[in-house]
Scaffold this motif. Structure first.
Motif, PDB file in Angstrom:
ATOM      1  N   THR A 722       0.855  -1.186   0.000  1.00 45.89           N
ATOM      2  CA  THR A 722       0.000   0.000   0.000  1.00 45.89           C
ATOM      3  C   THR A 722       0.889   1.235   0.000  1.00 45.89           C
ATOM      4  O   THR A 722       1.779   1.363   0.852  1.00 45.89           O
ATOM      5  CB  THR A 722      -0.916   0.024   1.236  1.00 45.89           C
ATOM      6  OG1 THR A 722      -1.702  -1.176   1.257  1.00 45.89           O
ATOM      7  CG2 THR A 722      -1.835   1.244   1.206  1.00 45.89           C
ATOM      8  N   VAL A 723       0.660   2.124  -0.949  1.00 49.64           N
ATOM      9  CA  VAL A 723       1.434   3.365  -1.042  1.00 49.64           C
ATOM     10  C   VAL A 723       0.511   4.540  -0.758  1.00 49.64           C
ATOM     11  O   VAL A 723      -0.519   4.706  -1.434  1.00 49.64           O
ATOM     12  CB  VAL A 723       2.067   3.526  -2.437  1.00 49.64           C
ATOM     13  CG1 VAL A 723       2.863   4.842  -2.506  1.00 49.64           C
ATOM     14  CG2 VAL A 723       2.972   2.338  -2.763  1.00 49.64           C
ATOM     15  N   TYR A 734       6.179   9.528   0.786  1.00 48.61           N
ATOM     16  CA  TYR A 734       5.406   8.332   0.500  1.00 48.61           C
ATOM     17  C   TYR A 734       5.642   7.289   1.577  1.00 48.61           C
ATOM     18  O   TYR A 734       6.785   7.042   1.971  1.00 48.61           O
ATOM     19  CB  TYR A 734       5.789   7.763  -0.869  1.00 48.61           C
ATOM     20  CG  TYR A 734       5.669   8.782  -1.978  1.00 48.61           C
ATOM     21  CD1 TYR A 734       4.465   9.004  -2.621  1.00 48.61           C
ATOM     22  CD2 TYR A 734       6.780   9.545  -2.350  1.00 48.61           C
ATOM     23  CE1 TYR A 734       4.357   9.962  -3.629  1.00 48.61           C
ATOM     24  CE2 TYR A 734       6.686  10.494  -3.349  1.00 48.61           C
ATOM     25  CZ  TYR A 734       5.472  10.713  -3.988  1.00 48.61           C
ATOM     26  OH  TYR A 734       5.375  11.665  -4.971  1.00 48.61           O
ATOM     27  N   ASP A 784       4.926   8.214 -10.798  1.00 49.17           N
ATOM     28  CA  ASP A 784       4.098   7.019 -10.621  1.00 49.17           C
ATOM     29  C   ASP A 784       4.425   6.364  -9.288  1.00 49.17           C
ATOM     30  O   ASP A 784       5.216   5.415  -9.223  1.00 49.17           O
ATOM     31  CB  ASP A 784       4.340   6.031 -11.773  1.00 49.17           C
ATOM     32  CG  ASP A 784       3.505   4.758 -11.636  1.00 49.17           C
ATOM     33  OD1 ASP A 784       2.539   4.757 -10.835  1.00 49.17           O
ATOM     34  OD2 ASP A 784       3.828   3.773 -12.324  1.00 49.17           O
ATOM     35  N   SER A 786       2.942   4.277  -7.574  1.00 49.66           N
ATOM     36  CA  SER A 786       2.624   2.848  -7.478  1.00 49.66           C
ATOM     37  C   SER A 786       3.822   1.978  -7.856  1.00 49.66           C
ATOM     38  O   SER A 786       3.908   0.814  -7.444  1.00 49.66           O
ATOM     39  CB  SER A 786       1.438   2.513  -8.383  1.00 49.66           C
ATOM     40  OG  SER A 786       1.778   2.690  -9.753  1.00 49.66           O
ATOM     41  N   GLY A 789       5.995  -0.229  -5.465  1.00 50.61           N
ATOM     42  CA  GLY A 789       5.619  -1.558  -5.001  1.00 50.61           C
ATOM     43  C   GLY A 789       5.968  -2.685  -5.938  1.00 50.61           C
ATOM     44  O   GLY A 789       5.487  -3.812  -5.758  1.00 50.61           O
TER      45      GLY A 789
END
Length: 803
Positions: A722-723, A734, A784, A786, A789
């Protein structure tokens, strides 16, 4: 006395003395002082950055060229009787001329110079020239006259008093510099002048701070001079008679608090005022006592033994005039944050700047200072003998006030070189440095700075009659690991003190991407140029051994696994050595920093980015540590308070199942190592490939695997990520939370792959199934988030295993 100090840093130009392989303007190029030829040519756009690609190879001519720096300054008679040109540092072989008249010559980067010039000054414009002879010309002529000497590299660095690693090293480029590398000024004055002040802070037999101030005074000898020394409410006045030019004053300073390394206490520092006539100097110092038990090589500060958690320091830049106080502070802060308590200034570099030692004083970092001799047989003939004597006296005096400085060391590896590297047959009856290390330098330290111990070299076993690598006495260096042996060989010995040992790993991805153009592959020729160690890339792969899988041709895997192996190797060695305290009382990792972007042994790369090794050091250099070896848990408590609690020993299957668990109350006394035998139920795995042992005391946990990762039944990695985004002083931050669905081995995050300014706060986290961890990423806005992860940004060992 009144003094006028006129900095001479403006208006300089640089010209070669002969033809060079590039077009230079007729009037020369603008020069920055302090600076050097390389940085001036770079600033003028005449050469490419020597730190990028293989540009270094096209710049060797600079070190073989004579250069002239010139400036013009205005001067108006000011009524003063005296004037001197004051150079804090000239690199290296220079002739100084004022208005066309030679005022002095130099041949030592490690010294400062004052040249009297009052009769030569003119009202109005004055021309100052500094003509540099090429370092290679000087060193090679001296080599030809004195006879060659063996060394680690086929370069003449032993024949010139200059930063040796300028001539290239197994982690550094060959960039042989010339230039006015430290400040220069014109000073004019009348009346008596304090020529030098040496402060020797110490504690008396009762532990009370005391200060000895030794002054050298320039005066005309026509009348007595009054003076005073004062610090923290203590003071003394003195009278210097007409024929006295040296004065020594000792004060008891009962109001001062003692200075400690940061791992043991606070760092109070005090201003010292020194006056002679009207000349006043303000200095700063701290009070502490240092002793060295020679056979055990046990350092004590204020009577308390200190386990040295050290790092070796190399020059932070090949062009040290570019270094700022802020950059030095950042690097030293990284050391402190990794629980380092000592920095060894390595002998192939420099006596560092005042900023360096002042910052170590403030941060509580102990300093071991090598004299600048490394990895070669050094001739003792003139003019080198007198140059060494002069530089040693000056720098011992300059650095004496700093409480952080606790040891003078004669050289790096030259005693070992003479004993083991085949030098004796090649040398015959020629000198090689013995007289420096066992005669000249110890006599200068004894006379100039009796508050600190001197050690002839490292490695060294305490006497010239003993082999320098005796692990039972003094210091050793361990280089069979990395060069030949697997890192598990660290556990084959229990030395008294390890002053050098290391293992290579590549720099951060963003650092390599900046330094190397074109595709990044493990065998890219430009990447190979940034690997200076003999057979270095092959040793990187060989060093993986059975510990980690082979990366093949995939650059991302190569980069991740070799970085991880570097971290694992040093963590294994340090954990082993610390578990043997107090018999072993120190480790100094090679090395903290780099001078350019390179594959090397550093924990912080040439762009200042922390490698996985840095995170490993922060873990294994922590005040408290649990080491599992030989059927026991060893509780290392390097704090001033007992470590008391319940030790929880848990035998796990790799899927997280608890197979056995034992608890027992334990107490580890302050500054001790306590051995706790493992109960039989947890000591021996039923299946070493499918089990691990957890040892936890309070918040400290060690996970001990019984097999190497290549033999472990590691599952394919499964996890949830989870970010979330927040604000960090105007920039996004972040939070990357990872929850393990399986065992995750050495989970690490590399956000610099998304933005070169992004960094994560943690790395090398192993999670059992169901456990979670959260990384914090700061420094840059990511397009980005995401991607934080997924590979290649988020890595663990078992992400290479296919489901």
């Amino acid at each position: 006395m009144t003094l006028r100090h006129l900095p001479l840093h403006d208006g300089w130009t640089l010209r070669p003395a002969g033809p060079v392989p590039l077009g230079l303007p007729t009037g020369g190029v603008p020069a920055t002082v302090p600076g050097c030829v390389h940085t001036d040519l770079l600033a003028a756009g005449l050469i490419d950055d020597p730190y990028l690609d293989d540009n270094e190879n096209r710049l060797t001519w600079i070190g073989r060229t004579d250069w002239t720096y010139r400036t013009t300054f205005d001067w108006t008679p000011d009524g003063h009787d005296h004037a001197a040109l004051c150079f804090d540092g000239l690199d290296t072989v220079a002739t100084v001329l004022l208005n066309g008249t030679e005022v002095g010559r130099t041949a030592n980067q490690h010294r400062s110079y004052r040249f009297p010039v009052r009769p030569l000054l003119r009202e109005g414009a004055n021309t100052l020239d500094v003509r540099f002879t090429a370092p290679y010309t000087y060193a090679e002529e001296l080599r030809d006259r004195l006879g060659d000497r063996p060394g680690a590299y086929a370069e003449p660095y032993a024949f010139i008093r200059k930063m040796a690693c300028n001539f290239g090293w197994d982690w550094g480029p060959t960039l042989v510099t010339s230039g006015i590398w430290r400040p220069v000024a014109l000073e004019t004055w009348s009346g008596p002048r304090i020529a030098s002040v040496k402060l020797l802070p110490d504690l008396d037999a009762a532990g009370v701070p005391r200060l000895t101030a030794e002054l050298e005074i320039e005066h005309d000898g026509l009348a007595p001079l009054s003076g005073e020394v004062g610090v923290v409410g203590a003071g003394a006045v003195f009278i210097a008679t007409e024929d006295e030019h040296r004065v020594s004053v000792t004060l008891s300073v009962p109001q001062a608090e003692v200075w400690w390394p940061h791992s043991h206490g606070e760092q109070p520092l005090y201003e010292v005022k020194v006056r002679v006539g009207d000349d006043v100097r303000h200095l700063r110092t701290g009070f502490r006592a240092v002793t060295l038990e020679r056979e055990a090589f046990r350092v004590s500060v204020n009577g308390e033994p200190v386990f040295v958690r050290g790092v070796n320091w190399i020059p932070e830049d090949c062009f040290p005039a570019r270094l700022t106080r802020q950059r030095i502070s950042e690097r030293l802060d990284q050391a402190v944050a990794a629980h380092v308590n000592l920095v060894r200034v390595w002998g192939g570099g420099l006596y560092e700047s005042d900023d360096f030692y002042e910052l170590c004083d403030e941060k509580g970092l102990l300093v071991w200072q090598d004299f600048p001799f490394a990895c070669a047989a050094y001739p003792q003939e003139q003019p080198l003998w007198d140059e060494v004597a002069a530089e040693a006296r000056e720098n011992v005096t300059r650095l004496a006030p700093h409480p952080s400085l606790i040891l003078w060391c004669g050289n790096n590896e030259n005693l070992e070189g003479h004993a083991d590297w085949g030098w004796q047959e090649e040398l015959g009856d020629r000198t090689w440095g013995h007289g420096y290390y066992h005669d000249l330098l110890p006599s200068i330290v004894a006379a100039t700075d009796p508050t600190r111990p001197y050690w002839p070299g490292s490695p060294y076993s305490g006497t010239p009659d003993a082999h320098p690598q005796d692990p039972e006495r003094g210091t050793i260096h361990i280089w069979d690991v990395w060069n030949r042996a697997d890192y598990l060989a660290y556990a084959d010995r229990v030395p008294r003190f390890v002053a050098e040992f290391g293992f290579q790993g590549p720099p951060a991805y963003a650092t390599l991407r900046r330094a190397v153009s074109g595709p990044l592959t493990p065998d890219a020729p430009l990447l190979a140029h940034h690997q200076k160690a003999d057979d270095g890339n092959a040793k990187l792969l060989r060093g993986l051994g059975d510990h980690l899988p082979r990366p093949g041709d995939d650059f991302d895997d190569w980069h991740w696994l070799t970085q991880l192996n570097q971290a694992r190797a040093l963590a294994f060695g340090i954990r082993h050595f610390r578990s043997h305290a107090p018999y072993c009382m120190g480790t100094i990792v090679w090395q903290l920093n780099d001078c350019w972007p390179v594959v090397s042994w550093s924990a912080v790369d040439g762009d200042g980015r922390r490698k996985p090794l840095w995170h490993a050091l922060r873990s294994v250099y922590a005040d408290r540590l649990i080491a599992v070896r030989d059927g026991s848990a060893h509780l290392v408590n390097d704090t001033a308070t007992p470590w008391t609690g319940t030790l929880r020993l848990t035998r796990y299957a790799l899927d997280g199942t608890v197979l056995a668990e034992e608890t027992q109350p334990v107490t580890a006394a302050p500054r001790t190592t306590t051995r706790v035998p493992l109960p039989p139920s947890v000591a021996t795995p039923a299946d070493p490939a499918r089990e691990l042992l957890s040892a936890r005391l309070d918040d400290t946990r060690t996970l001990h695997f019984h097999e190497e990762d290549t033999r472990l039944a590691l599952p394919p990695a499964r996890y949830e990520v989870t970010v979330t985004e927040s604000d960090d002083d105007g920039l996004p931050a972040y939070r990357v939370e990872v929850t393990a669905g399986t065992l995750l081995r050495d989970l690490s995050l590399f956000p610099d792959r998304l933005h070169p300014d992004a960094e994560a706060d943690d790395m090398l986290v192993t999670l059992l199934p169901g456990e979670s961890t959260a990384f914090r990423v700061t420094g840059a806005a990511l397009k980005d988030p995401s991607a934080l992860g997924a590979r290649p940004v988020l890595r663990c060992v078992n992400d290479r295993i296919e489901p």
